[in-house]
Design a protein around this motif. Structure first.
Motif, PDB file in Angstrom:
ATOM      1  N   LEU A 157       0.838  -1.188   0.000  1.00  0.00           N
ATOM      2  CA  LEU A 157       0.000   0.000   0.000  1.00  0.00           C
ATOM      3  C   LEU A 157       0.874   1.238   0.000  1.00  0.00           C
ATOM      4  CD1 LEU A 157      -2.616  -1.007   2.741  1.00  0.00           C
ATOM      5  CD2 LEU A 157      -2.881  -1.169   0.273  1.00  0.00           C
ATOM      6  N   THR A 158       0.389   2.279  -0.637  1.00  0.00           N
ATOM      7  CA  THR A 158       1.104   3.549  -0.570  1.00  0.00           C
ATOM      8  C   THR A 158       0.946   4.079   0.854  1.00  0.00           C
ATOM      9  OG1 THR A 158      -0.823   4.895  -1.137  1.00  0.00           O
ATOM     10  CG2 THR A 158       0.503   4.037  -2.991  1.00  0.00           C
ATOM     11  N   PRO A 159       1.795   5.017   1.268  1.00  0.00           N
ATOM     12  CA  PRO A 159       1.643   5.573   2.621  1.00  0.00           C
ATOM     13  C   PRO A 159       0.247   6.157   2.858  1.00  0.00           C
ATOM     14  CG  PRO A 159       3.783   6.158   1.738  1.00  0.00           C
ATOM     15  CD  PRO A 159       3.021   5.481   0.624  1.00  0.00           C
ATOM     16  N   ALA A 160      -0.341   6.783   1.837  1.00  0.00           N
ATOM     17  CA  ALA A 160      -1.689   7.350   1.992  1.00  0.00           C
ATOM     18  C   ALA A 160      -2.721   6.239   2.161  1.00  0.00           C
ATOM     19  CB  ALA A 160      -2.040   8.219   0.787  1.00  0.00           C
ATOM     20  N   GLU A 161      -2.608   5.157   1.372  1.00  0.00           N
ATOM     21  CA  GLU A 161      -3.542   4.032   1.487  1.00  0.00           C
ATOM     22  C   GLU A 161      -3.385   3.347   2.850  1.00  0.00           C
ATOM     23  OE1 GLU A 161      -3.861   2.512  -3.154  1.00  0.00           O
ATOM     24  OE2 GLU A 161      -2.151   1.902  -1.938  1.00  0.00           O
ATOM     25  N   GLU A 162      -2.140   3.223   3.288  1.00  0.00           N
ATOM     26  CA  GLU A 162      -1.853   2.624   4.594  1.00  0.00           C
ATOM     27  C   GLU A 162      -2.480   3.468   5.707  1.00  0.00           C
ATOM     28  OE1 GLU A 162      -0.543  -0.023   7.336  1.00  0.00           O
ATOM     29  OE2 GLU A 162      -0.250  -0.312   5.192  1.00  0.00           O
ATOM     30  N   ALA A 163      -2.317   4.770   5.634  1.00  0.00           N
ATOM     31  CA  ALA A 163      -2.886   5.675   6.638  1.00  0.00           C
ATOM     32  C   ALA A 163      -4.411   5.592   6.628  1.00  0.00           C
ATOM     33  CB  ALA A 163      -2.427   7.109   6.385  1.00  0.00           C
ATOM     34  N   ALA A 164      -5.013   5.516   5.445  1.00  0.00           N
ATOM     35  CA  ALA A 164      -6.472   5.415   5.331  1.00  0.00           C
ATOM     36  C   ALA A 164      -6.962   4.096   5.936  1.00  0.00           C
ATOM     37  CB  ALA A 164      -6.908   5.537   3.876  1.00  0.00           C
ATOM     38  N   ALA A 165      -6.241   3.006   5.659  1.00  0.00           N
ATOM     39  CA  ALA A 165      -6.608   1.689   6.197  1.00  0.00           C
ATOM     40  C   ALA A 165      -6.525   1.712   7.724  1.00  0.00           C
ATOM     41  CB  ALA A 165      -5.706   0.603   5.626  1.00  0.00           C
ATOM     42  N   ARG A 166      -5.448   2.320   8.276  1.00  0.00           N
ATOM     43  CA  ARG A 166      -5.292   2.413   9.736  1.00  0.00           C
ATOM     44  C   ARG A 166      -6.420   3.260  10.330  1.00  0.00           C
ATOM     45  NH1 ARG A 166      -4.296  -1.151  10.053  1.00  0.00           N
ATOM     46  NH2 ARG A 166      -2.985  -1.897   8.470  1.00  0.00           N
ATOM     47  N   ALA A 167      -6.758   4.371   9.662  1.00  0.00           N
ATOM     48  CA  ALA A 167      -7.815   5.257  10.169  1.00  0.00           C
ATOM     49  C   ALA A 167      -9.158   4.542  10.160  1.00  0.00           C
ATOM     50  CB  ALA A 167      -7.874   6.530   9.319  1.00  0.00           C
ATOM     51  N   GLN A 168      -9.434   3.769   9.098  1.00  0.00           N
ATOM     52  CA  GLN A 168     -10.698   3.026   9.031  1.00  0.00           C
ATOM     53  C   GLN A 168     -10.744   1.964  10.119  1.00  0.00           C
ATOM     54  OE1 GLN A 168     -11.750   1.219   5.262  1.00  0.00           O
ATOM     55  NE2 GLN A 168     -13.410   0.068   6.188  1.00  0.00           N
ATOM     56  N   GLU A 169      -9.627   1.251  10.290  1.00  0.00           N
ATOM     57  CA  GLU A 169      -9.556   0.222  11.338  1.00  0.00           C
ATOM     58  C   GLU A 169      -9.793   0.850  12.710  1.00  0.00           C
ATOM     59  OE1 GLU A 169      -5.783  -1.912  13.064  1.00  0.00           O
ATOM     60  OE2 GLU A 169      -6.369  -2.925  11.211  1.00  0.00           O
TER      61      GLU A 169
END
Length: 190
Positions: free
Chosen positions: A7-19
């Motif tokens: 995942l890109t850093p932005a996708e990773e951050a979005a996934a963490r925020a959703q979790e």
């Protein structure tokens, strides 16, 4: 098991925020170590232990306030626990609430849980960074296994034999001493 695409850093951050948002929406908070799992549920401050129904079984859990239709937490556990070593307590919180604290003792002490009950949203266990534990915290069998692995790793780094290889060499040496008439020049240890 196929690797997840990077995942890109932005996708990773979005996934963490959703979790995190999914976990924050749960009616309880939970934490875990590799060996156990703790759940905290905030309830009204006027409740007493007798007002609660907490049922901890090997493969399921339920926590409810008597008289309420829906339990606060109920479902199948993703992995088995030891009910006899699991507990719950009710304690006062700093505000006008109380906390139901449930401690679950995992049977498999080498596995991270993705969720408390199978119907809850999952967390990405690959992102868990465990606390540094002390060898003294481990039970005897696990401690021995970890110490052996650490020893073998140090030996390997130094180009020396592992504990199992050393044991085989010692057995061969002893056998050679007992049987000097035999030729061991072509003996191989495998």
């Amino acid at each position: 098991m196929a690797d997840k695409p990077e995942l890109t850093p932005a996708e990773e951050a979005a996934a963490r925020a959703q979790e995190q948002a999914e976990q924050d929406a749960l009616p309880y908070k939970w934490t875990q170590t590799i060996g156990d799992l703790d759940i905290t549920i905030s309830v009204p401050g006027n409740l007493k232990g007798r007002d609660l129904v907490v049922d901890i079984k090997k493969d399921s859990i339920s926590a409810a306030i008597k008289g309420q239709e829906e339990p606060i937490l109920a479902g199948t556990l993703p992995h088995s626990i030891r009910p006899d070593d699991s507990t719950w307590t009710l304690s006062s919180a700093p505000d006008d609430t109380k906390l139901v604290e449930i401690h679950l003792d995992k049977i498999n002490k080498m596995e991270w849980w993705q969720h408390v009950v199978t119907t809850a949203p999952k967390i990405d266990v690959t992102k868990i960074v465990p606390d540094n534990s002390k060898l003294s915290d481990l039970d005897g069998e696990t401690r021995g296994m970890v110490e052996k692995m650490m020893y073998d790793q140090r030996q390997k780094e130094q180009g020396l034999p592992s504990s199992d290889e050393q044991k085989k060499m010692d057995i061969l040496k002893k056998f050679q001493e007992q049987h000097p008439e035999m030729d061991f020049s072509k003996a191989k240890i495998s």
